[in-house]
Design a protein around this motif. Sequence first.
Motif, mmCIF file in Angstrom:
data_model
loop_
_atom_site.group_PDB
_atom_site.id
_atom_site.type_symbol
_atom_site.label_atom_id
_atom_site.label_comp_id
_atom_site.label_asym_id
_atom_site.label_seq_id
_atom_site.Cartn_x
_atom_site.Cartn_y
_atom_site.Cartn_z
ATOM 1 N N UNK A 153 2.269 -52.365 13.870
ATOM 2 C CA UNK A 153 1.746 -52.391 12.500
ATOM 3 C C UNK A 153 2.373 -51.236 11.724
ATOM 4 N N UNK A 154 3.028 -51.504 10.597
ATOM 5 C CA UNK A 154 3.652 -50.400 9.832
ATOM 6 C C UNK A 154 2.615 -49.384 9.378
ATOM 7 N N UNK A 155 3.017 -48.130 9.404
ATOM 8 C CA UNK A 155 2.134 -47.076 8.918
ATOM 9 C C UNK A 155 2.264 -46.991 7.400
ATOM 10 N N UNK A 156 1.170 -47.101 6.687
ATOM 11 C CA UNK A 156 1.201 -47.029 5.228
ATOM 12 C C UNK A 156 1.234 -45.569 4.784
ATOM 13 N N UNK A 157 2.238 -45.228 3.997
ATOM 14 C CA UNK A 157 2.371 -43.860 3.498
ATOM 15 C C UNK A 157 2.788 -43.892 2.037
ATOM 16 N N UNK A 158 2.482 -42.805 1.349
ATOM 17 C CA UNK A 158 2.969 -42.631 -0.011
ATOM 18 C C UNK A 158 4.219 -41.759 0.019
ATOM 19 N N UNK A 159 4.984 -41.799 -1.045
ATOM 20 C CA UNK A 159 6.276 -41.134 -1.046
ATOM 21 C C UNK A 159 6.163 -39.634 -0.771
ATOM 22 N N UNK A 170 8.437 -47.428 11.731
ATOM 23 C CA UNK A 170 8.212 -48.519 10.792
ATOM 24 C C UNK A 170 7.102 -48.104 9.832
ATOM 25 N N UNK A 171 7.442 -48.010 8.555
ATOM 26 C CA UNK A 171 6.472 -47.561 7.561
ATOM 27 C C UNK A 171 6.433 -48.535 6.393
ATOM 28 N N UNK A 172 5.355 -48.499 5.662
ATOM 29 C CA UNK A 172 5.240 -49.213 4.395
ATOM 30 C C UNK A 172 4.997 -48.193 3.302
ATOM 31 N N UNK A 173 5.944 -48.098 2.373
ATOM 32 C CA UNK A 173 5.769 -47.238 1.205
ATOM 33 C C UNK A 173 4.968 -48.006 0.165
ATOM 34 N N UNK A 174 3.885 -47.409 -0.286
ATOM 35 C CA UNK A 174 3.012 -48.090 -1.233
ATOM 36 C C UNK A 174 3.227 -47.567 -2.647
ATOM 37 N N UNK A 175 2.928 -48.423 -3.623
ATOM 38 C CA UNK A 175 2.971 -48.071 -5.048
ATOM 39 C C UNK A 175 4.351 -47.538 -5.457
ATOM 40 N N UNK A 228 5.190 -52.412 -6.240
ATOM 41 C CA UNK A 228 4.406 -52.817 -5.081
ATOM 42 C C UNK A 228 4.747 -52.020 -3.849
ATOM 43 N N UNK A 229 4.878 -52.736 -2.714
ATOM 44 C CA UNK A 229 5.096 -52.094 -1.422
ATOM 45 C C UNK A 229 6.437 -52.508 -0.828
ATOM 46 N N UNK A 230 6.979 -51.650 0.030
ATOM 47 C CA UNK A 230 8.216 -51.966 0.740
ATOM 48 C C UNK A 230 8.109 -51.417 2.156
ATOM 49 N N UNK A 231 8.521 -52.222 3.123
ATOM 50 C CA UNK A 231 8.443 -51.865 4.535
ATOM 51 C C UNK A 231 9.846 -51.694 5.099
ATOM 52 N N UNK A 232 10.018 -50.731 5.980
ATOM 53 C CA UNK A 232 11.323 -50.528 6.602
ATOM 54 C C UNK A 232 11.294 -49.376 7.588
ATOM 55 N N UNK A 233 12.479 -49.055 8.093
ATOM 56 C CA UNK A 233 12.633 -47.943 9.028
ATOM 57 C C UNK A 233 12.987 -46.701 8.225
ATOM 58 N N UNK A 234 12.169 -45.661 8.366
ATOM 59 C CA UNK A 234 12.422 -44.423 7.630
ATOM 60 C C UNK A 234 13.522 -43.630 8.330
ATOM 61 N N UNK A 244 15.540 -48.276 5.478
ATOM 62 C CA UNK A 244 16.371 -49.424 5.824
ATOM 63 C C UNK A 244 15.453 -50.607 6.089
ATOM 64 N N UNK A 245 15.593 -51.659 5.291
ATOM 65 C CA UNK A 245 14.756 -52.838 5.486
ATOM 66 C C UNK A 245 15.403 -53.781 6.501
ATOM 67 N N UNK A 246 14.567 -54.606 7.160
ATOM 68 C CA UNK A 246 15.097 -55.577 8.124
ATOM 69 C C UNK A 246 15.578 -56.835 7.430
ATOM 70 N N UNK A 247 14.842 -57.288 6.425
ATOM 71 C CA UNK A 247 15.247 -58.406 5.562
ATOM 72 C C UNK A 247 14.430 -58.315 4.283
#
Length: 437
Positions: A153-159, A170-175, A228-234, A244-247
Amino acid sequence: MAVVFISGTTTCVKHFDEPPEYTGPRVKANISITEIKRLHIPNNFEKITEDLIIEGVVIANDKTDNFYKSIVIQDSTAGITVRLDGFSLFNIYPIGRKIFIRLKGLWLGDYGGMIQLGAGVNRSDPQFPELIPIPQPLFDRVIIKGDLDQYVVPRKVKMDELNDSLQSMLITLTQVEFDHTDTGKTYADAVNKQTIAHTLRTCGIGTVYVRTSGFAKFATATTARGHGDITGIFSMFRTQKQLLIRDTNDVQMNGLRCTVTGPKQMYAEDFSGQIADSLISAPQLKNLSEAGGKFFLSKIVSGNPCAEISAFATKEQIVISWLILPAIDLDHTSNEILKFSTKDGFNNGAVLQVLVSTNYDGGNTPWKARWTVLPAVIAKGSVTGYPKEWVSSGDVSLHHLKGKVYIAFRYEGNDPPMQTAKLTTTFRIDNIVVAGN
């Protein structure tokens, strides 16, 4: 007796035909990924000599070609990139597969600060040693495949929460949203197979770069225009924070963009309006020579316009050149920042600085004014040619300044005919932006 014999025989056959219950690979991790990464010293290489084993779940691979000859794994403590000398790795190590890695004989290293695992060190170029990927014949000896469908499960973090401990996780950048100059652009240059990094922002000032390979299968897709949100490898490259996003499914930006509270662009120059191989010229922009008669030139490199300066072939004892932006008024904004990108080539010690002045009069003798050096990141270390990627200055704060200010790029080098230790480094500058709230 016949009945008893048949019954006993049937029972015996049934016992031996019954398959053993699957219990997974007979190997266990005895060290965490965090603990292994602590063994690494930046800019060094360490051979692992103990019988250590890590485990992790695959969170990225080469399925869309945005990760080249590598997979990324993560356990409950951290993530790490594993370099593998093979193609179509996703068939063996799909996302969600748990794997175990026998570390004895492997090496730790880093690329621009990103810690990686490999099979050895290539020292053919002593100035730029690099990790050797694990050869394909060793895959099964080093990597033990475990269960499938063990998704992380991606970890949700802010910038503003991004830090070095999140490397390869694997993280999800929010907002967040792509900078307005990078919306609706292709993720990468699929024609010339060039990597592109697009700027990602919050409604504040923070900056992360979404980096995409020109070989990625989604390189021709266009970046989102919403929020919105974006998920990828930090990841990190020197001081630059990257994702870096996977797709493109990793990008979920369908909300309304920041329009009122977000940063406003106060000045921008990407040199796209300049004539190639001519002196940089624009309204209220100063391109001056203090010594040596050398000026900033407009160049187009791989289709990208930029400014360039070098003391090479001038035969001058000293070369000092200035590129000064038009005056910028800071009285009606807050949290102002400057950002730009640089490249260096054949670096042998010439200097490029970024300066700011509050008492420069806008004339042709800026060296008579008082200037302060700004703490920007400038490209350095490319001694044999030019790097593929631009180096970001980072967000250089201007919030401590008031009123009308001038920002200048000052180059100093030399090319004396009879001197061997010449300072002729070439610097390129692009995508200058000043923004504030």
